[in-house]
Design a protein around this motif. Sequence first.
Motif, short mmCIF file in Angstrom:
data_model
loop_
_atom_site.label_atom_id
_atom_site.label_comp_id
_atom_site.label_asym_id
_atom_site.label_seq_id
_atom_site.Cartn_x
_atom_site.Cartn_y
_atom_site.Cartn_z
N LYS A 181 0.99 -1.23 -0.13
CA LYS A 181 -0.04 0.04 -0.48
C LYS A 181 0.89 1.67 0.06
CE LYS A 181 -1.56 1.61 4.33
NZ LYS A 181 -0.66 2.35 5.43
N HIS A 211 -1.19 -5.55 5.84
CA HIS A 211 -0.67 -6.86 6.66
C HIS A 211 -1.89 -6.58 8.02
CE1 HIS A 211 0.41 -2.02 8.55
NE2 HIS A 211 1.18 -3.57 9.47
N TYR A 212 -2.64 -6.14 7.78
CA TYR A 212 -3.83 -6.29 9.00
C TYR A 212 -4.37 -7.22 8.87
CZ TYR A 212 -2.38 -2.70 12.41
OH TYR A 212 -2.83 -2.21 13.84
N LYS A 215 -2.86 -10.43 10.67
CA LYS A 215 -2.64 -10.99 12.34
C LYS A 215 -2.86 -11.99 12.43
CE LYS A 215 -0.98 -5.97 12.72
NZ LYS A 215 -0.18 -5.37 13.54
N PHE A 247 -7.94 1.80 16.62
CA PHE A 247 -6.48 1.74 16.49
C PHE A 247 -6.23 2.93 16.66
CE2 PHE A 247 -3.08 3.65 14.04
CZ PHE A 247 -2.17 2.27 13.36
N GLU A 249 -2.19 4.70 18.46
CA GLU A 249 -0.74 4.71 18.28
C GLU A 249 0.55 5.38 19.15
OE1 GLU A 249 1.09 2.14 13.88
OE2 GLU A 249 1.42 4.61 14.28
N ARG A 256 8.25 9.84 9.10
CA ARG A 256 7.72 9.80 8.12
C ARG A 256 6.88 10.84 7.67
NH1 ARG A 256 4.21 4.34 7.45
NH2 ARG A 256 4.43 4.45 5.57
N TYR A 259 5.63 11.44 3.41
CA TYR A 259 4.70 10.18 3.53
C TYR A 259 3.30 10.48 3.64
CZ TYR A 259 1.77 6.34 4.21
OH TYR A 259 0.83 5.15 3.53
N ASP A 268 -4.64 6.29 5.73
CA ASP A 268 -3.30 5.50 5.92
C ASP A 268 -3.94 4.23 6.76
OD1 ASP A 268 -0.85 4.83 5.81
OD2 ASP A 268 -0.14 4.95 8.48
N ILE A 269 -5.23 4.04 7.72
CA ILE A 269 -5.74 3.76 8.33
C ILE A 269 -6.59 3.35 8.19
CG2 ILE A 269 -5.75 2.98 10.54
CD1 ILE A 269 -3.18 3.23 10.39
N HIS A 273 -7.07 -0.77 6.35
CA HIS A 273 -7.33 -2.10 7.34
C HIS A 273 -8.32 -2.45 8.09
CE1 HIS A 273 -3.20 -1.60 7.18
NE2 HIS A 273 -2.35 -0.59 7.69
N LYS A 369 -2.84 8.94 15.25
CA LYS A 369 -1.54 8.80 15.99
C LYS A 369 -1.27 9.65 17.11
CE LYS A 369 0.36 7.28 11.99
NZ LYS A 369 1.42 6.28 11.99
N ARG A 374 -0.66 2.37 22.15
CA ARG A 374 -0.65 1.67 21.17
C ARG A 374 -1.12 0.01 21.62
NH1 ARG A 374 2.09 -2.96 19.30
NH2 ARG A 374 1.88 -3.05 16.66
N GLN A 409 -3.87 -6.66 19.23
CA GLN A 409 -1.90 -6.27 19.49
C GLN A 409 -3.11 -5.16 20.40
OE1 GLN A 409 -0.51 -4.94 15.86
NE2 GLN A 409 -0.71 -2.71 15.95
#
Length: 518
Positions: A181, A211-212, A215, A247, A249, A256, A259, A268-269, A273, A369, A374, A409
């Motif tokens: 992504k 990648h989620y 998990k 979610f 963090e 970053r 980006y 992004d999320i 995800h 964020k 997290r 997580q």
Amino acid sequence: VNETFVDLGVVADGVEEEREANVRATAGEGEMLSFVVFGASGDLAKKKIYPALFALYYEGRLPKNFMIYGYARSKMTTEAFKDKIAESLTCRLDWSKQGGSDCAQKSEEFFDRCVYVAGQYDVAADFKALDAQMCEDEKHVSAVKRVFYLSIPPSIFVPVAQNAARECQCKKGDTRVIVEKPFGRDLTSSRELTAALASELSEEQTYRIDHYLGKELIENLTVMRFSNIMFQPLWNRNYIRNVQINFSEDFGTEGRGGYFDHYGIIRDIMQNHLLQILALFAMEEPASLNAEDIRDEKVKVIRCMRPIEMDNVALGQYKGRLTDGRKYPAYLDDETVPKGSLCPTFAAMALFIDNARWDGVPFLLKAGKALHKRQAEIRVQFRHAPGNLYGERQGRVEHVTNELVIRIQPDEAIYLRINNKVPGLGQRLDQTVLDLQYKSAYGQVQLPDAYERLILDVINGDKRLFIRNDELEAAWKLFTPLLDKIEQQKIAPELYPYGSRGPIGAHYLASRFNVRWG
Ligand code: NDP
Ligand code: BG6
């Protein structure tokens, strides 16, 4: 090579047999794997791809014959490349506790299969040279699988895919390409990217990674929903009051920012995800566990989602904070972020699925964020038990609604809040939890990193956990009008302090739906 970095060989009772079977399944076939990492000098390769490949090797999940090629513009010898990989392999367990004594040897064996090839991303001759090197290594085998991982910035996805497809197609078997992504930044750019990739690669060859989906607890969602009869009848608007997918963090953009500012937290999320989690949570039961059946159901549910209203969205951006003499920077302090950027680093929104199962149930999504912790989790709040048997007593509500929490997580867990009688002579109710903590239930089993699972799936040709083009299209159709509105109207995010629970607006939003964020 540093000896302290690894122990991946821990298996619990019962898992050993499964592993043995897999080792036989992958190692005995004689098909060679040539795995190329484009962008081999980059952050993702170091953080995720090399550790995942090594873990797969350590666990015997790679074919016996395999080679790993790092490809990037940076000048680097193969020896320096190996050192780079060695630095990236971090200790996953205290290796002195378990039989990890062959780690150093395994890593040396692994490094023997790693080669670095320097080249430009837009020069066909450089790709030809890579192909020549691979052909040389593959010359003694009759069946080969080539996997190309595009671990590069999106601006060069297309030329690299083009060159790889034209110059490095596998002559002795399949070619597969993993795309990272972001898959575009709106519906139009995503369609352009899809079309450009499709002119070089078939959909079958393309693996869009989220990648989620790799998990452990996300993989478990389908198992939990469809193999436990107790959940099946409850999984709808009649019993579920609301669903939260959160979610957070506890760190900011940290280098970053350049980006991030181009994308923002929604792209992004949320668009990927969290929407993927929602789709797996809410989809109908698939006809089978086959990739196409699962992806058919996911895309169907995303298509049933109501356009997102601006009134149902809260945006935030973190500001600096001074605590105990330590200064936590604001988003705008990041030098790579344009001055005065309105880019949201936090978003909360209420989404609705207009189908028979979910009509009227708010799905509250929140991502941010630089918050206080997290964590990623799904919280399902059920309706009140009907009747008044244990309802209001002496003016106060004694029992609360049941809540199912799936903690993705950290500290993976699934627990269910229930009402229970306080032991003793009275009739007082209390809340307690039926609690599955992965650490205590599965002991020392090291959960595989998401990238480990996903890379193995690519090698095995399993597309269940990858995004199909029509899913991507449906996801962008849902989010693009909202993103356009936010950007065209220059909607200013509400500032929230670094390390806080996010902007107040998110709490007002949740309270409109009678929800308190978990
Ligand atoms: P990097 O910025 O580290 O770039 C990877 C490599 O690409 C660099 O080492 C560099 O190698 C080359 N490169 C960088 N910029 C350019 C450019 N403008 N033109 C040509 N080559 C360039 O990226 P990441 O490793 O962080 O990410 C790779 C991909 O994975 C991206 O698509 C990213 O969005 C995605 N991703 C990354 C995550 C992360 O945590 N890092 C998380 C999720 C997704 P060289 O100069 O040696 O050729
Ligand atoms: C990435 C985002 O996709 O996921 C990052 O681009 C984010 O901004 C990361 O930090 C979170 O992944 P994880 O697995 O650490 O929760």
